[in-house]
Scaffold this motif. Structure first.
Motif, PDB file in Angstrom:
ATOM      1  N   ARG A   1       0.832  -1.211   0.000  1.00 16.30           N
ATOM      2  CA  ARG A   1       0.000   0.000   0.000  1.00 16.30           C
ATOM      3  C   ARG A   1       0.871   1.268   0.000  1.00 16.30           C
ATOM      4  O   ARG A   1       0.583   2.238  -0.692  1.00 16.30           O
ATOM      5  N   ALA A   2       1.967   1.227   0.781  1.00 15.33           N
ATOM      6  CA  ALA A   2       2.844   2.389   0.901  1.00 15.33           C
ATOM      7  C   ALA A   2       3.900   2.451  -0.197  1.00 15.33           C
ATOM      8  O   ALA A   2       4.658   3.416  -0.264  1.00 15.33           O
ATOM      9  N   GLY A   3       3.970   1.425  -1.037  1.00 15.66           N
ATOM     10  CA  GLY A   3       4.965   1.401  -2.108  1.00 15.66           C
ATOM     11  C   GLY A   3       6.375   1.132  -1.634  1.00 15.66           C
ATOM     12  O   GLY A   3       7.351   1.518  -2.292  1.00 15.66           O
TER      13      GLY A   3
ATOM     14  N   LYS B   1       3.143   5.380   4.942  1.00 17.44           N
ATOM     15  CA  LYS B   1       4.526   5.288   4.486  1.00 17.44           C
ATOM     16  C   LYS B   1       5.494   5.771   5.562  1.00 17.44           C
ATOM     17  O   LYS B   1       6.512   5.132   5.837  1.00 17.44           O
ATOM     18  N   THR B   2       5.163   6.891   6.209  1.00 24.70           N
ATOM     19  CA  THR B   2       6.023   7.409   7.277  1.00 24.70           C
ATOM     20  C   THR B   2       6.089   6.443   8.446  1.00 24.70           C
ATOM     21  O   THR B   2       7.166   6.205   9.014  1.00 24.70           O
TER      22      THR B   2
ATOM     23  N   ALA C   1      12.582   7.236   8.108  1.00 24.69           N
ATOM     24  CA  ALA C   1      11.649   8.360   8.210  1.00 24.69           C
ATOM     25  C   ALA C   1      12.345   9.634   8.663  1.00 24.69           C
ATOM     26  O   ALA C   1      11.686  10.664   8.832  1.00 24.69           O
ATOM     27  N   ALA C   2      13.671   9.568   8.855  1.00 27.13           N
ATOM     28  CA  ALA C   2      14.468  10.710   9.332  1.00 27.13           C
ATOM     29  C   ALA C   2      14.045  11.130  10.731  1.00 27.13           C
ATOM     30  O   ALA C   2      14.187  12.297  11.109  1.00 27.13           O
TER      31      ALA C   2
ATOM     32  N   VAL D   1       2.983  -1.789  16.767  1.00 29.41           N
ATOM     33  CA  VAL D   1       3.281  -0.839  15.691  1.00 29.41           C
ATOM     34  C   VAL D   1       3.886   0.410  16.325  1.00 29.41           C
ATOM     35  O   VAL D   1       3.344   0.953  17.292  1.00 29.41           O
ATOM     36  N   LEU D   2       5.020   0.867  15.788  1.00 29.22           N
ATOM     37  CA  LEU D   2       5.697   2.051  16.313  1.00 29.22           C
ATOM     38  C   LEU D   2       5.108   3.301  15.674  1.00 29.22           C
ATOM     39  O   LEU D   2       5.006   3.394  14.450  1.00 29.22           O
ATOM     40  N   LEU D   3       4.736   4.248  16.514  1.00 32.37           N
ATOM     41  CA  LEU D   3       4.191   5.510  16.013  1.00 32.37           C
ATOM     42  C   LEU D   3       5.285   6.577  16.002  1.00 32.37           C
ATOM     43  O   LEU D   3       5.832   6.907  17.054  1.00 32.37           O
ATOM     44  N   PRO D   4       5.621   7.125  14.855  1.00 30.97           N
ATOM     45  CA  PRO D   4       6.629   8.186  14.808  1.00 30.97           C
ATOM     46  C   PRO D   4       6.069   9.486  15.360  1.00 30.97           C
ATOM     47  O   PRO D   4       4.856   9.692  15.379  1.00 30.97           O
ATOM     48  N   PRO D   5       6.943  10.377  15.805  1.00 35.67           N
ATOM     49  CA  PRO D   5       6.480  11.672  16.353  1.00 35.67           C
ATOM     50  C   PRO D   5       6.109  12.646  15.246  1.00 35.67           C
ATOM     51  O   PRO D   5       6.676  13.739  15.133  1.00 35.67           O
TER      52      PRO D   5
END
Length: 330
Positions: free
Chosen positions: A62-64, A105-106, A134-135, A178-182
Motif C-alpha cells: 500500500r505504501a509502495g 509510508k512514514t 523516516a528521518a 506498531v511504532l508511532l513516529p512523532p
C-alpha cells in the motif's frame, strides 16, 4: 622389448587420462553443488512468506515500500506481527488500505534502519537513539534482569518477539507493537493529534485545564518528558467536567497536571510494577499491573488505579501514555 615399452607407456597415458577425467568430473560436481546451495532470502521475501506478517505485507505494498526491502542493502526492520497491527486497530487488509498512504509510508519507514543492528549490537543502556528511514529516531533500550543473565530489548516500548532474523539485505526483528513516529511534533501537538489516529480518544478537558493553568509552554520544552494524558472520560471518572475546570484555581490545576509529568522519556518496558515514579509536582505515583496492562495510582486516588490504555506514543520531546483516570496528588 620395444613393444613392451610401448605397451607400458600406453597404459601409463591411459591411467593419466582416466585420472584427469575423474578430477574434472569431481570439480564439476562440486561446482554444481555450490550452484544449488539455497540463496539467503531478502527481508521482503521473509515478510512475504511469513505467516505472522500478512498485514505488514499489505501495508508495505500500500505504501509502495515492498520493493525497497527486496533490493540489496544493509537494513534493519522492526517488523510488527499481525497481532501488533490488530492491537493498533488495523484488523484486516481493508483497514490498512483505508489508511492515508503518506501517513502509512512514514509509519513504516519509522520501522526501518539503514544499517544492520542485531540485538548484540545494542548497548546496555536506556533510549539509545537510532535514525530511521523516516528521518526520525527510534529509541532502543536494553536492560539485564537482576534475576537472570538474559537481556530485554525494547524499541519505543515495543518488545522484540523474535530477534536477529538474517536476510541477504539485513536483519529483521519481529515486534509486538506498531511504532508511532512523532509526526505531530512536541507533547502538546501530539496530544492534540492523537484523535486523528485514535478517534475514540478525546482530550478536550485536558487541553482546557492546560490552557487555564498556563503550563502549555513547559510541555513544549526540549525535555525529555513523560506525560500520562487523561482522556475526557478520565476527568469525568473523578467527577471533573468543563464547569469544574472553569471554577478550579489555576494553581490547583497546575499541581494536578504536573503530577502527571515525569522528567524523563519513560517507555512502559522501563516501568517496574510496584515502583514509585517521581513527578514534576514533587509527589510520586505508584506503578502497578493488571492482567492486561500497566497501571499508575496517585496518592489521592484512594487506591483506585488508572490503566494505561494507550502506551508509548512518541513525541519529539518525550512520550505520552493515555490513561483512563485522572491522577490526584495527596
Amino acid at each position: 622389448m620395444l613393444s613392451t615399452k610401448n605397451a607400458f607407456a600406453g597404459r601409463k597415458w591411459a591411467f593419466v587420462a582416466i585420472l584427469l577425467t575423474t578430477l574434472a568430473f569431481s570439480f564439476t560436481a562440486c561446482k554444481e553443488t555450490n550452484t544449488n546451495t539455497p540463496a539467503i532470502s531478502t527481508i521482503g521475501e521473509i515478510i512475504n512468506t511469513g505467516s505472522r506478517f500478512t498485514l505488514l505485507k499489505v501495508a508495505l505494498v500500500r505504501a509502495g515500500l515492498d520493493g525497497t526491502l527486496a533490493q540489496s542493502g544493509t537494513y534493519t526492520v522492526f517488523a510488527p506481527t499481525d497481532d501488533a497491527f490488530k492491537a493498533f486497530g488495523y484488523i484486516d487488509a481493508a483497514a490498512i488500505n483505508a489508511a492515508p498512504v503518506d501517513l502509512l509510508k512514514t509509519v513504516l519507514q519509522y520501522h526501518v534502519l539503514s544499517t544492520r543492528v542485531t540485538t548484540s549490537d545494542i548497548p546496555a543502556a536506556i533510549n539509545t537513539a537510532q535514525q530511521t528511514l523516516a528521518a526520525l529516531p527510534v529509541y532502543l533500550s536494553k536492560a539485564t534482569s537482576t534475576s537472570t543473565t538474559s537481556a530485554t530489548v525494547s524499541i519505543n516500548g515495543a518488545h522484540i518477539l523474535q530477534a536477529d532474523g538474517v536476510a541477504s539485505n539485513g536483519i529483521i526483528h519481529a515486534i509486538d507493537r506498531v511504532l508511532l513516529p512523532p509526526v505531530f511534533g512536541n507533547i502538546v501537538a501530539t496530544i492534540q493529534g492523537i484523535p486523528l489516529l485514535l478517534p475514540t480518544a478525546s482530550f478536550k478537558l485536558l487541553q482546557a485545564a492546560v490552557t487555564k493553568a498556563g503550563i502549555g509552554a513547559s510541555l513544549t520544552a526540549v525535555g525529555p518528558l513523560t506525560v500520562f494524558a487523561p482522556t475526557d472520560a478520565a476527568f469525568k471518572a473523578v467527577g471533573i467536567d468543563s464547569a469544574a475546570i472553569a471554577k478550579t484555581p489555576a494553581t490547583t490545576l497546575t499541581s494536578i497536571l504536573s503530577y502527571h509529568v515525569l522528567n524523563s522519556r519513560t517507555y512502559t518496558p522501563l516501568i517496574t510494577s510496584g515502583s514509585s515514579l517521581s513527578t514534576l509536582q514533587g509527589g510520586t505515583i505508584t506503578a502497578g499491573s493488571s492482567t492486561t496492562a500497566l497501571t499508575v495510582t496517585g496518592k489521592g486516588n484512594g487506591g483506585t488505579a488508572s490503566t494505561i490504555v494507550g502506551p508509548d506514543i512518541t513525541a519529539t520531546n518525550g512520550v505520552v501514555h493515555i490513561i483512563d483516570r485522572l491522577l490526584l496528588p495527596q
